[in-house]
Design an enzyme around this catalytic site. Sequence first.
Site, PDB file in Angstrom:
ATOM      1  N   ASP A 116       0.746  -1.248   0.046  1.00 16.10           N
ATOM      2  CA  ASP A 116       0.230  -0.015   0.099  1.00 16.10           C
ATOM      3  C   ASP A 116       0.896   1.101   0.057  1.00 16.10           C
ATOM      4  O   ASP A 116       0.509   2.347  -0.158  1.00 16.10           O
ATOM      5  CB  ASP A 116      -0.912   0.085   1.234  1.00 16.10           C
ATOM      6  CG  ASP A 116      -2.178  -0.804   1.087  1.00 16.10           C
ATOM      7  OD1 ASP A 116      -2.326  -1.253  -0.106  1.00 16.10           O
ATOM      8  OD2 ASP A 116      -2.635  -1.019   1.902  1.00 16.10           O
ATOM      9  N   SER A 168       0.196 -39.560  26.005  1.00 12.44           N
ATOM     10  CA  SER A 168       0.771 -38.140  26.396  1.00 12.44           C
ATOM     11  C   SER A 168       1.839 -37.708  25.373  1.00 12.44           C
ATOM     12  O   SER A 168       2.712 -37.692  25.591  1.00 12.44           O
ATOM     13  CB  SER A 168       1.220 -38.081  27.671  1.00 12.44           C
ATOM     14  OG  SER A 168       2.217 -39.071  27.863  1.00 12.44           O
TER      15      SER A 168
END
Length: 641
Positions: free
Chosen positions: A35, A542
Amino acid sequence: MAHVSDLIGSDIERYLKQHETKSFLRFITCGSVDDGKSTLIGRLLYESKMLFEDQLAALEADSKKVGTRGGEMDYALLLDGLAAEREQGITIDVAYRFFSTERRKFIVADTPGHEQYTRNMITGASTADLAIILIDARKGMLQQTRRHSYLISLIGIHNVVLAINKMDLVDYSRERFDEISRDYREFADKIGLSHVTVIPVSGVNGDNMVEKSAKTPWYDGPALMHHLETVEIDEARLQRQPFRFPVQWVNRPNLDFRGFAGTIASGVVRVGDRIRVQPSGRESTVARIVTADGDLDEAVAEQSVTLTLADEVDVSRGDLVSAADSPAQTADQFDATIVWMNDEPMLRGRSYLMKIGARTVTATVLPLKYKVNVNTLEHVPGETLTLNEIGVAELELDRPIAFDPYEENRETGSFILIDRMSNNTVGAGMLRFALRRSSNIHWQTLEVDKRARRVLNGHQSGVVWLTGISGAGKSTIANLLEKRLHAMGKRTYLLDGDNVRHGLNKDLGFTAEDRVENIRRVAEVAKLMTDAGTIVITAFISPFRAERAMARDLVEAGEFIEVFVDAPLDVAEQRDPKGLYKKARRGELKNFTGIDSPYESPEHPEIHVDTTKVSAEAAVEAIFDKLHTMGFLDVHRGAPL
């Protein structure tokens, strides 16, 4: 204004004197990629005549070398210093620049436009007083425009300049300017941005940058530089807030001096003021305000000082020194807005390191309340946040902290989240308020404690945590270990992965989020059982290191043994005692560890058992030896009772 390189002798001295009295503005530029942010700031630096002759010469040479403007001056090169940026023609880092005009001093942060670098934009905005949001006049409002505007409103920047850039590429169309201005103001009103100044500019040609342009006769507002020089900034805002002083360092050079060093976050402090140290709540009086240039009678926000107190009060790094008559709040559970900055998603139940001021604590993410759709501003249900998403969640800390709600004090209400394993910053957030249960629920002191239970049981307590993929042999080893300990008269309990899903965790599935929550609950139960004086054995896949580390941290040092039950995936599949791998291969089981969900092997387990090389009995023997050497089996050895 004279060029910097033309100032000599007395001119420099006079210039520096004038410089000291100028007001100061920090601002940020943001918007979508390409921009023109870097070009705009480069033009401001050039027009402010704050460049030395060698910088100008380098800019001219670089502009010809790069050739992006046909040999004309490319002002963006003043900021795009990284080689990667020049090669790609985009900004990927935050570039800070200082410049000054006759009226005001400035620090500007040029931030990246690409969505994946939103975290860099937040870094630049964290200390800004004003934001310049650029919009390409050809493209209009984009999603990144909305995202950056919403973040600016969250961070608390109230002054916004909407610079509609590249007006030269739309023939300086008033209709296009009015259309974009109308769309943006409509969005800004929804997010609470009420002070918006819209300016049509051309960074390349300099239109409305420093002086009003004849090419936009229909525009009657200020030029960008004039607005930056004259916009009202409440520079005394921090000084009007209650006194807050995060302690960064305890300075003890000798036995005659003990001071507390840091930067004043807000307010004013004077010698003789009554203060409160938080979260402990102890009070004292300021005896001295020490600086490198001598003692002061008074210090204000943003000054770095060392305070000494009249009393021998226990103060540590991370404590917050507050005004005694208007202290900060203390709590350990919060409602918080979080901006996620990591490629790996934020997971419910996972623990992260949370840094607020100079204090670092452990924060567990409780269920996410909602995510924010930056386009519609709707509150969207969800269980996790991914890169650049914004949401509101509850956080539970491992200890109370002192804080102010972010809307009241940006310095004491903001935090970052850090991954416990990689030490990467993964999120930034704002504390909204303390949860009511944080102050209503207190830890009840019990007369029968862990020490008493251990004496009764005749042995230490702790956790033997078995981890490994399905089929590695965890449950077999865990059962044999408990049988042996039970035969010796030791108090034990085995938490098995399948068994807890019949009750405690029956509401959880097998997504990454649910696996994290599954282990969090089991770890909390293991902690309670350790407190009960029991040797608790867990047999869970786990899969994530972060949760295993969390489980270890819940108990005291010397109370946790991690056992990596290892087996190659092909061997585990051949065993497949429950037929789970076959179902996963057929697509009947989603998120199955080892197939379509990862397993993170332990890096430093206390015991590593390769079940292709040793028997389950041999594994139990190794664990038993470790329990013995760590004192689990004898009240007279190991961790103190």
